[in-house]
Design an enzyme around this catalytic site. Structure first.
Site, mmCIF file in Angstrom:
data_model
loop_
_atom_site.group_PDB
_atom_site.id
_atom_site.type_symbol
_atom_site.label_atom_id
_atom_site.label_comp_id
_atom_site.label_asym_id
_atom_site.label_seq_id
_atom_site.Cartn_x
_atom_site.Cartn_y
_atom_site.Cartn_z
ATOM 1 N N LYS A 94 -54.549 -76.671 20.471
ATOM 2 C CA LYS A 94 -54.749 -76.121 19.131
ATOM 3 C C LYS A 94 -55.967 -76.813 18.539
ATOM 4 O O LYS A 94 -56.315 -77.925 18.946
ATOM 5 C CB LYS A 94 -53.507 -76.423 18.285
ATOM 6 C CG LYS A 94 -53.321 -75.559 17.095
ATOM 7 C CD LYS A 94 -52.527 -74.295 17.392
ATOM 8 C CE LYS A 94 -52.376 -73.437 16.162
ATOM 9 N NZ LYS A 94 -51.572 -72.256 16.393
ATOM 10 N N GLY A 194 -44.762 -66.323 2.488
ATOM 11 C CA GLY A 194 -46.085 -66.217 3.120
ATOM 12 C C GLY A 194 -46.269 -64.806 3.629
ATOM 13 O O GLY A 194 -45.680 -64.408 4.637
ATOM 14 N N GLY A 196 -49.128 -63.188 4.609
ATOM 15 C CA GLY A 196 -50.483 -63.034 5.142
ATOM 16 C C GLY A 196 -50.466 -62.036 6.291
ATOM 17 O O GLY A 196 -49.728 -61.046 6.271
ATOM 18 N N VAL A 198 -49.242 -62.094 9.378
ATOM 19 C CA VAL A 198 -47.955 -61.855 10.046
ATOM 20 C C VAL A 198 -46.905 -61.370 9.041
ATOM 21 O O VAL A 198 -46.195 -60.391 9.289
ATOM 22 C CB VAL A 198 -47.444 -63.133 10.748
ATOM 23 C CG1 VAL A 198 -46.119 -62.868 11.447
ATOM 24 C CG2 VAL A 198 -48.468 -63.653 11.741
#
Ligand code: NAD
Length: 367
Positions: A94, A194, A196, A198
């Site tokens: 990552k 959240g 966003g 997804v």
């Protein structure tokens, strides 16, 4: 003077990298700095036993560099287990770029970051994460082939987020089946935190199934847009964790299940896209189990995105991507049953399978 500082007791107490709490025998950690573009990034390569370390790049305005390091260590480790449990021949890696994606991300900075990725000669392959767009991956592609999630027009599989959302939806349905005896989500109160890339697609699936969807985000514009587009209700209380809900879907950042929130969460199922949802995966895993809250392991159910980008490397198409992602339903149910039968946490049950696969390959490789 410098030696005095280095010798100072306080600095000695600080374990710079190898002694970090989140350090878990990571193979390589690369600090990238470029004065001209303002790039400050860290690439974490956790494990490459199963294949090259693949994982997205996150751009986030971290409070401190320690937070950024901690994040990349945790996220790259999670990628190792995500690919392992999904049966992909990939290791875990990552990257994090320190900065505000809205104001500090420039094409020059993205290209410079791509050059650092290129310098790792394919040991790390990057992709999109929070703060990144497909167009950013296209910029990285202009300087290195070691990137996935590029535009379909450039031969890529495109934005992985919708397929990630599909996998989360499958995992959520499996967890609902385990907890409530049915995988039908109609009428279930589901809080998506959240909304966003997804979260939006997840809200789409859930509202189409007539679930009672409640949304929360720090971005008011997004809330208004999702409310208008899908009819999801905006959460307007002052503690989202304590909200009345059947299912909590964390789709923002990690560690939202922590020492404080664990006592507040009323949901009976936790299933979302965010990576590293449990601040302490062992302790909080057990506490959830004791409370009778079914936790669908994040690295298992949010694997749709990596399945999608893996298709770019392996050259398989949309049908295979969908089939593999849909299978998250079966794997989740198996893991929840396995955890229940063996009296272990769901996180541990998933981790055991992933670790066994890595160990087996390691032994094969050493023969
Ligand atoms: P995104 O940046 O598009 O969306 C994140 C959303 O969370 C934003 O709308 C942001 O405003 C909101 N947010 C941030 N902090 C918040 C807070 N404290 N409370 C409420 N909302 C908050 O990111 P994304 O691509 O949708 O990814 C969401 C999560 O899923 C991330 O943790 C990411 O690592 C994980 N994930 C994403 C993918 C993928 O394919 N995109 C794959 C696997 C895992």
């Amino acid at each position: 003077m410098i030696s005095e500082v280095i010798e100072s007791k306080d600095l000695k107490k600080v374990a710079p990298v190898f002694g970090q709490l989140s350090f878990d025998n990571h193979e390589q950690i690369v600090f990238c700095n470029d004065k001209d573009t303002g790039l400050k990034a860290i690439i974490g390569i956790h494990n490459t036993v199963l294949g090259p370390a693949l994982g997205g790049t996150r751009m986030w305005n971290y409070n401190t560099e320690w937070d950024a390091l901690n994040d990349v260590l945790r996220l790259s480790r999670g990628m190792t287990f995500k690919s392992a449990i999904t049966g992909l021949n990939l290791g875990g890696g990552k990257a994090v770029i320190i900065g505000d994606a809205k104001t500090q991300k420039t094409p020059e900075l993205m290209k410079r970051f791509g050059e650092f990725v290129h310098g790792l000669s394919g040991k790390y392959i990057t992709a999109e994460d929070v703060g990144m767009e497909t167009s950013d991956m296209d910029l990285v592609r202009s300087v290195t082939p070691h990137v996935t999630g590029i535009s379909e027009s450039l031969g890529g599989a495109g934005n992985p987020s919708p397929i990630t959302a599909y996998g989360v939806y499958m995992g959520m349905k499996a967890a609902a089946k385990f907890q409530f005896g049915t995988d039908k989500l109609e009428g279930k109160k589901i809080l998506v935190q959240g909304i966003g890339h997804v979260g939006e697609t997840l809200v789409d699936y859930l509202t189409k199934e007539d679930a009672n969807v409640i949304i929360s985000d720090i971005n008011d514009e997004r809330l208004q847009y999702i409310n208008k587009t899908y009819g999801a209700q905006i959460y307007n209380g002052d503690n989202v964790y304590a909200a009345d809900m059947d299912i909590y879907a964390p789709c923002a950042l990690g560690a939202t299940v922590n020492d404080t929130t664990i006592h507040e969460i009323k949901a009976k199922v936790i299933a979302g896209a965010a990576n590293n949802q449990l601040a302490d995966e062992v302790r909080h895993g057990y506490e959830l189990q004791e409370k009778g809250i079914v936790y669908a392991p994040d690295f298992l159910i949010n694997a749709g995105g990596i399945i999608n980008v893996y298709a770019e490397l392996e050259g398989y198409g949309k049908d295979e991507i969908n089939r593999k992602t849909e299978n998250i339903y079966n794997t989740t149910l198996e893991i929840l049953d396995n955890a229940n039968a063996n009296g272990i946490t769901t996180h541990q049950a998933a981790l055991n399978i992933a670790q066994n696969r890595i160990e087996t390959r390691k032994n094969e490789n050493s023969k």
